[in-house]
Scaffold this motif. Structure first.
Motif, PDB file in Angstrom:
ATOM      1  N   LEU A  28       0.821  -1.209   0.000  1.00  0.00           N
ATOM      2  CA  LEU A  28       0.000   0.000   0.000  1.00  0.00           C
ATOM      3  C   LEU A  28       0.861   1.269   0.000  1.00  0.00           C
ATOM      4  CD1 LEU A  28      -2.819  -1.093   2.472  1.00  0.00           C
ATOM      5  CD2 LEU A  28      -2.976  -0.839  -0.027  1.00  0.00           C
ATOM      6  N   LEU A  29       1.987   1.228   0.720  1.00  0.00           N
ATOM      7  CA  LEU A  29       2.894   2.376   0.736  1.00  0.00           C
ATOM      8  C   LEU A  29       3.466   2.623  -0.661  1.00  0.00           C
ATOM      9  CD1 LEU A  29       4.395   4.586   2.320  1.00  0.00           C
ATOM     10  CD2 LEU A  29       6.198   2.889   2.750  1.00  0.00           C
ATOM     11  N   TRP A  30       3.963   1.542  -1.304  1.00  0.00           N
ATOM     12  CA  TRP A  30       4.487   1.668  -2.666  1.00  0.00           C
ATOM     13  C   TRP A  30       3.400   2.183  -3.606  1.00  0.00           C
ATOM     14  CZ3 TRP A  30       8.864   0.795  -5.761  1.00  0.00           C
ATOM     15  CH2 TRP A  30      10.029   0.493  -5.057  1.00  0.00           C
ATOM     16  N   ALA A  31       2.201   1.645  -3.495  1.00  0.00           N
ATOM     17  CA  ALA A  31       1.103   2.064  -4.368  1.00  0.00           C
ATOM     18  C   ALA A  31       0.795   3.549  -4.168  1.00  0.00           C
ATOM     19  CB  ALA A  31      -0.126   1.217  -4.098  1.00  0.00           C
ATOM     20  N   GLN A  32       0.779   3.983  -2.916  1.00  0.00           N
ATOM     21  CA  GLN A  32       0.486   5.390  -2.619  1.00  0.00           C
ATOM     22  C   GLN A  32       1.595   6.303  -3.140  1.00  0.00           C
ATOM     23  OE1 GLN A  32       0.684   6.348   1.532  1.00  0.00           O
ATOM     24  NE2 GLN A  32      -0.237   8.367   1.262  1.00  0.00           N
ATOM     25  N   LYS A  33       2.835   5.952  -2.891  1.00  0.00           N
ATOM     26  CA  LYS A  33       3.963   6.817  -3.249  1.00  0.00           C
ATOM     27  C   LYS A  33       4.201   6.885  -4.762  1.00  0.00           C
ATOM     28  CE  LYS A  33       5.178   8.083   0.879  1.00  0.00           C
ATOM     29  NZ  LYS A  33       5.254   9.469   1.294  1.00  0.00           N
ATOM     30  N   TRP A  42       7.483   5.908 -15.106  1.00  0.00           N
ATOM     31  CA  TRP A  42       7.614   4.480 -14.755  1.00  0.00           C
ATOM     32  C   TRP A  42       8.640   3.811 -15.664  1.00  0.00           C
ATOM     33  CZ3 TRP A  42       6.359   1.342 -10.921  1.00  0.00           C
ATOM     34  CH2 TRP A  42       5.314   1.692 -10.058  1.00  0.00           C
ATOM     35  N   LYS A  43       8.536   4.063 -16.955  1.00  0.00           N
ATOM     36  CA  LYS A  43       9.469   3.448 -17.903  1.00  0.00           C
ATOM     37  C   LYS A  43      10.900   3.889 -17.609  1.00  0.00           C
ATOM     38  CE  LYS A  43      10.433   2.843 -22.839  1.00  0.00           C
ATOM     39  NZ  LYS A  43      11.720   2.312 -22.522  1.00  0.00           N
ATOM     40  N   ARG A  44      11.092   5.183 -17.349  1.00  0.00           N
ATOM     41  CA  ARG A  44      12.432   5.693 -17.036  1.00  0.00           C
ATOM     42  C   ARG A  44      12.975   4.988 -15.797  1.00  0.00           C
ATOM     43  NH1 ARG A  44      11.198  10.746 -16.121  1.00  0.00           N
ATOM     44  NH2 ARG A  44      11.331  11.358 -18.280  1.00  0.00           N
ATOM     45  N   GLY A  45      12.150   4.849 -14.761  1.00  0.00           N
ATOM     46  CA  GLY A  45      12.584   4.195 -13.527  1.00  0.00           C
ATOM     47  C   GLY A  45      12.950   2.741 -13.747  1.00  0.00           C
ATOM     48  N   PHE A  46      12.097   2.006 -14.462  1.00  0.00           N
ATOM     49  CA  PHE A  46      12.396   0.590 -14.692  1.00  0.00           C
ATOM     50  C   PHE A  46      13.574   0.396 -15.632  1.00  0.00           C
ATOM     51  CE2 PHE A  46       8.541  -0.602 -12.490  1.00  0.00           C
ATOM     52  CZ  PHE A  46       8.963  -1.772 -11.876  1.00  0.00           C
ATOM     53  N   ASP A  47      13.725   1.277 -16.619  1.00  0.00           N
ATOM     54  CA  ASP A  47      14.899   1.186 -17.487  1.00  0.00           C
ATOM     55  C   ASP A  47      16.183   1.362 -16.687  1.00  0.00           C
ATOM     56  OD1 ASP A  47      13.307   0.749 -19.701  1.00  0.00           O
ATOM     57  OD2 ASP A  47      13.520   2.791 -20.510  1.00  0.00           O
ATOM     58  N   TYR A  68      11.091   2.634  -1.990  1.00  0.00           N
ATOM     59  CA  TYR A  68      10.191   3.392  -2.863  1.00  0.00           C
ATOM     60  C   TYR A  68      10.798   4.755  -3.187  1.00  0.00           C
ATOM     61  CZ  TYR A  68       8.617   6.423   0.902  1.00  0.00           C
ATOM     62  OH  TYR A  68       8.579   7.354   1.910  1.00  0.00           O
ATOM     63  N   ALA A  69      11.487   5.376  -2.226  1.00  0.00           N
ATOM     64  CA  ALA A  69      12.082   6.694  -2.450  1.00  0.00           C
ATOM     65  C   ALA A  69      13.210   6.623  -3.480  1.00  0.00           C
ATOM     66  CB  ALA A  69      12.586   7.274  -1.139  1.00  0.00           C
ATOM     67  N   ALA A  70      14.035   5.580  -3.395  1.00  0.00           N
ATOM     68  CA  ALA A  70      15.107   5.420  -4.386  1.00  0.00           C
ATOM     69  C   ALA A  70      14.517   5.184  -5.770  1.00  0.00           C
ATOM     70  CB  ALA A  70      16.019   4.266  -3.991  1.00  0.00           C
ATOM     71  N   PHE A  71      13.450   4.401  -5.836  1.00  0.00           N
ATOM     72  CA  PHE A  71      12.807   4.157  -7.128  1.00  0.00           C
ATOM     73  C   PHE A  71      12.225   5.452  -7.692  1.00  0.00           C
ATOM     74  CE2 PHE A  71       9.156   3.029  -9.790  1.00  0.00           C
ATOM     75  CZ  PHE A  71       9.837   2.334 -10.785  1.00  0.00           C
ATOM     76  N   LEU A  72      11.607   6.270  -6.843  1.00  0.00           N
ATOM     77  CA  LEU A  72      11.089   7.558  -7.313  1.00  0.00           C
ATOM     78  C   LEU A  72      12.213   8.416  -7.891  1.00  0.00           C
ATOM     79  CD1 LEU A  72       8.529   8.467  -4.498  1.00  0.00           C
ATOM     80  CD2 LEU A  72       8.024   7.706  -6.830  1.00  0.00           C
ATOM     81  N   GLY A  73      13.379   8.366  -7.259  1.00  0.00           N
ATOM     82  CA  GLY A  73      14.535   9.093  -7.792  1.00  0.00           C
ATOM     83  C   GLY A  73      14.949   8.579  -9.159  1.00  0.00           C
TER      84      GLY A  73
END
Length: 126
Positions: A28-33, A42-47, A68-73
């Motif tokens: 739920l935290l990941w979904a919210q953030k 999303w594509k940039r992050g997963f790439d 989740y914060a590192a992924f957002l970065g």
């Protein structure tokens, strides 16, 4: 994330759960953030994440899933990145405009030359 990290993801974040039994707090935290991320982000992050995992594998290093914060970065555009900017296509040169500019330039050059007498002409009159 499970596809990239397998058991590391589950051991770090836990099972996501399901609608009937309820989702885990981490899910739920990941979904919210990440709710406001665009498809491009999303594509940039997963790439970037896939690149990081491939590089770690190539070098024999171990890599763990990001928070989740590192992924957002990873999803953010780097500062100064201009690859996203669309450039106006260059048009073919306007021949008439080029000729007008050339003509104006020639007249201006002639006018400027008249302000400075030619050294040869000055030497002949002296």
């Amino acid at each position: 994330m499970t596809q990239l990290f397998g058991h590391k993801w589950v051991s770090q974040e836990g099972e996501p759960g399901n609608e009937r039994e309820g989702y885990s707090p981490n899910f739920l935290l990941w979904a919210q953030k990440t709710a406001d991320l665009s498809d491009v982000a999303w594509k940039r992050g997963f790439d970037r994440l896939e690149f990081m995992v491939r590089e770690a594998g190539r070098q024999g290093d171990e890599v763990w899933p990001p928070s989740y914060a590192a992924f957002l970065g990873m999803c953010e555009k780097p500062h100064g990145e201009m690859a996203h900017k669309r450039f106006k296509p260059l048009a073919l040169p306007d021949k008439a405009a080029q000729e007008r500019s050339r003509s104006i330039g020639s007249r201006t050059l002639s006018d400027l030359k008249s302000l400075f007498p030619d050294e040869e002409t000055t030497a002949e009159h002296a």
